[in-house]
Design an enzyme around this catalytic site. Structure first.
Site, mmCIF file in Angstrom:
data_model
loop_
_atom_site.group_PDB
_atom_site.id
_atom_site.type_symbol
_atom_site.label_atom_id
_atom_site.label_comp_id
_atom_site.label_asym_id
_atom_site.label_seq_id
_atom_site.Cartn_x
_atom_site.Cartn_y
_atom_site.Cartn_z
ATOM 1 N N ARG A 404 1.095 -0.930 -0.106
ATOM 2 C CA ARG A 404 0.195 -0.229 -0.175
ATOM 3 C C ARG A 404 1.036 1.366 -0.088
ATOM 4 N NH1 ARG A 404 -5.539 0.210 1.055
ATOM 5 N NH2 ARG A 404 -5.643 -1.844 2.870
ATOM 6 N N HIS A 434 4.718 -10.242 2.286
ATOM 7 C CA HIS A 434 5.490 -9.813 2.866
ATOM 8 C C HIS A 434 6.975 -10.422 3.429
ATOM 9 C CE1 HIS A 434 5.780 -7.225 6.692
ATOM 10 N NE2 HIS A 434 5.259 -6.103 5.892
ATOM 11 N N HIS A 591 10.432 -1.761 14.981
ATOM 12 C CA HIS A 591 10.283 -3.149 14.056
ATOM 13 C C HIS A 591 10.463 -3.888 13.683
ATOM 14 C CE1 HIS A 591 9.472 -3.758 9.016
ATOM 15 N NE2 HIS A 591 8.100 -2.916 9.133
#
Length: 696
Positions: A404, A434, A591
């Site tokens: 996205r 991913h 992350h």
């Protein structure tokens, strides 16, 4: 206990807003340098933009489609929208209070001023007039709105002036026009100095407003005020029936620009008549309206961060450290000797790029395979892959076109890779790819050997300087076979019945995690040591949460380091008393994904690309991989211990879902990110001292 009871779950949207409040706290924190505080204001606003474009628009779509089922916390989409509106209005109020009551006055003490047009000196007025005539005026495009010229389609997130003009006939309503503030020139403009020590700035829209009547000669401008639309990006891509996926995604990108407005920001002093006009034309409700007292769109402060001369108002630069294992050594030989763990951004990501470049040039390398989810605009990773293909290597790249807001960039790179001779694949229908995997196949004297790099983060050299992630190099055959098989699944028709080392979503990753949690539960019930530590970006999955609650009830000690959304409610008596949820918001975006299971004093540790969310387990190709070497396991355990010991930026979730900072009384001051950087730096400097790199 009834683990489906809605009171045990936090709504994901409200939890995300709680996270964004933690980001805003960094802007409010006077211990942070001023430019860093402005940057956190910009991040808060950028996050809100995406939140409205994706999450709010999804809720709106659910209501419109009649799919308004409650979430695990018991809130319907309509109830969620109402709570979101209240919470965001409060957040925006705090943003602008922070800016005008704290940051801007502090900047003025540093002799940095933001002026309105009325505050300009004669010299500055002359400068702005020349700049308007030479640069701004030729770009501006006023658009009238009348019976023959309907309200135009305005760009998502653009700053636009609504102008009200006096009608030529007294008995007719006033005229309206709109005019977009240009984005092709800087919005913050530095003015000529009035005093040597001062630095003064003006906003582009303020200059335009002063000269706006010159664009409507023959008409009297009555009022003008800024507004900004945030549009829905909630569109479905029909992969099954799409004859060409790239064309379908390009259509989606165009659609997104003109999605339904889901938020309207306006200047607070916009006239009632103008507000009514906009609400009617854009079909927005009062709760979607945000009246802003000050500069619209705080993402503008990203631009201000780029001005030179403010280094004393920023954090000191923490440059990534070279990887000593690879210095003055053959990179393939080094990986053959031992597995290597990298902790970015403290350890430089450049070794991954060097690995690819070496592979592209090495005549012994036969093939390279890699997944790409998000890459930078001028990606050295992609350039190395193209060079490898041009050098005759067989290069296969799985590019995720549906990442996205990166779709356009990925489409451009996919086409360039194909033109260079790479085999480009777009993954599996209905799933986002991913996982982060890189495979190099090399012909050596005794055999064909596979070198593997796996990571918790993207192959993006830009974000690798801003995000904390962990990378892993190995040439173990078990890993090589697994990653080869993974690429066969992604590019062909292979169906794998089992893996040597890795766990893959959507085929079984959730199942593995639940089994590990249940093993800890069994150990606790049997009186054996039982502990879980998990680090991730978000925790949403209901099955995982229920398993964690059961483990907590059994006595398993659970520490969850969750940067963003956490739908689990910690500290509930008799349910989650043994669960502690913490979050760190600091200069680097946390992350990395780490799963630690005590396993009766024989820890099982996994690194992963996946958060604990339904989308990661059900709608994405993800991998989790074990770390088995004793020294590397100790290194990761140490990372987790340092993170949990943070007293500077760590916040702890309370049972009500809100977060509070650590009580520092009597505790050592620890900023975990600075500790990690200093450890990496010391390793590098010690290496220099012990080698000829250190000089005399």
């Amino acid at each position: 206990m009834d683990l489906s009871n809605k009171k045990y779950y936090i709504n994901r949207e409200l939890s995300w807003l709680e996270f964004n409040d933690r980001v805003l706290e960094e802007a409010q924190d006077k211990k942070n340098p001023l430019i860093e505080r402005l940057k956190f204001l910009a991040i808060t606003s950028s996050n809100l933009d995406e939140f409205f474009m994706v999450r709010v628009s999804t809720l709106v779509s659910q209501i419109e489609a009649g799919r308004g089922l409650p979430d695990p916390s018991g809130l319907s989409p309509l109830e969620q929208l109402k709570k979101i509106s209240i919470r965001v209005h409060d957040m925006v109020s705090k943003q602008y209070s922070c800016l005008y009551r704290s940051i801007l006055p502090s900047l003025e003490k540093e002799e940095i001023y933001f002026l309105s047009y009325n505050d300009l000196s004669p010299k500055q007025e002359e400068f702005t007039r020349r700049y308007f005539n030479s640069t701004i005026f030729p770009i501006l495009t006023p658009m009238a709105i009348d019976n023959s010229r309907p309200f135009p389609l305005l760009n998502n997130k653009a700053l636009v002036y609504l102008i009200e003009l006096e009608s030529e006939n007294d008995d007719e309503e006033n005229l309206h026009a709109v005019m977009q503030v240009p984005t092709v020139i800087p919005r913050i403009i530095e003015l000529p100095k009035t005093e040597e020590s001062k630095r003064e700035f003006i906003f582009l829209e303020d200059i335009i407003k002063n000269f706006i009547s010159e664009l409507f000669e023959g008409h009297k401008v009555l009022k003008s005020a800024l507004f900004r639309i945030t549009r829905s990006s909630d569109f479905e891509i029909d992969e099954e029936d799409a004859p060409d996926l790239i064309n379908e995604i390009e259509k989606y990108i165009k659609q997104r620009k003109w999605g339904k407005p889901v938020r309207l920001e306006i200047e607070k002093d916009m006239s009632k008549s103008s507000v009514s006009f906009l609400k009617k034309e854009l079909d927005v409700q009062e709760e979607d309206l945000y009246r802003i007292k000050g500069f619209l769109d705080s993402t503008v402060w990203f631009q201000f961060e780029g001005f030179k001369g403010f280094e004393h108002l920023k954090n000191s630069t923490l440059r990534p450290n070279p990887i000593t294992d690879f210095m003055d050594k053959d990179i393939f030989e080094t990986i053959r000797e031992k597995d290597i763990l990298l902790h970015h951004p403290y350890d430089s990501f450049s070794c991954v790029i060097d690995f690819l470049r070496e592979a592209a040039l090495d005549p012994q390398v036969l093939a390279i395979k890699q997944t790409l989810y998000r890459v930078s605009g001028n990606s050295p990773v992609v350039n190395a892959l193209m060079e490898a293909a041009e050098n005759g290597k067989q290069v296969t790249v799985v590019v995720e076109l549906k990442a996205r807001f990166d779709e356009e960039n990925n489409i451009n790179w996919a086409r360039k890779l194909e033109q260079a001779g790479c085999h480009v694949v777009y993954g599996l229908t209905g799933l986002k790819t991913h996982c982060k995997a890189l495979l190099v196949v090399r012909k050596e004297e005794d055999r064909i050997r596979r070198y593997v790099h796996l990571s918790t983060g993207n192959y993006n050299d830009s974000t690798a300087k801003l995000y904390t992630d962990i990378g892993y190099f190995t040439c173990k055959e078990t890993f090589g076979k697994d990653i080869s098989a993974l690429f066969n699944v992604l590019t062909g028709y292979s169906k794998i019945t089992g893996w040597n080392k890795i766990y893959v979503a959507p085929a079984g990753l959730r199942k593995m995690i639940i089994e590990e949690i249940e093993r800890e539960e069994e150990n606790a019930l049997a009186g054996r040591p039982a502990q879980i530590i998990a680090k991730m970006n978000s925790l949403v999955d209901e099955e995982i949460i229920k398993a964690l609650y059961k483990a907590s009830e059994a006595g398993v000690k659970i520490n969850l380091i969750v940067r963003g959304i956490c739908c689990l409610r910690s500290g509930v008596p008799e349910l989650s008393e043994n669960i502690k949820v913490v979050s760190i918001v600091d200069r680097f975006l946390e992350h990395s994904r780490i799963y630690y299971f005590e396993n009766d004093q024989n820890p099982r540790i996994f690194l992963a690309s996946a958060d604990w969310m339904p989308r990661n387990f059900d709608r994405r190709v993800e991998i989790a991989f074990p770390i088995e070497e004793k020294d590397l396991k100790e290194e990761i355990i140490n990372m987790l211990d340092i993170t949990l010991s943070d007293t500077d930026k760590l916040r702890i979730q309370k049972a009500d879902g809100l977060y509070e900072r650590v009580d520092k009384r009597g505790k050592e001051h620890i900023n975990s990110q600075l500790v990690f950087y200093e450890r990496s730096r010391k390793k590098y400097l010690d290496f220099l001292k012990d080698t000829t790199y250190g000089g005399e």
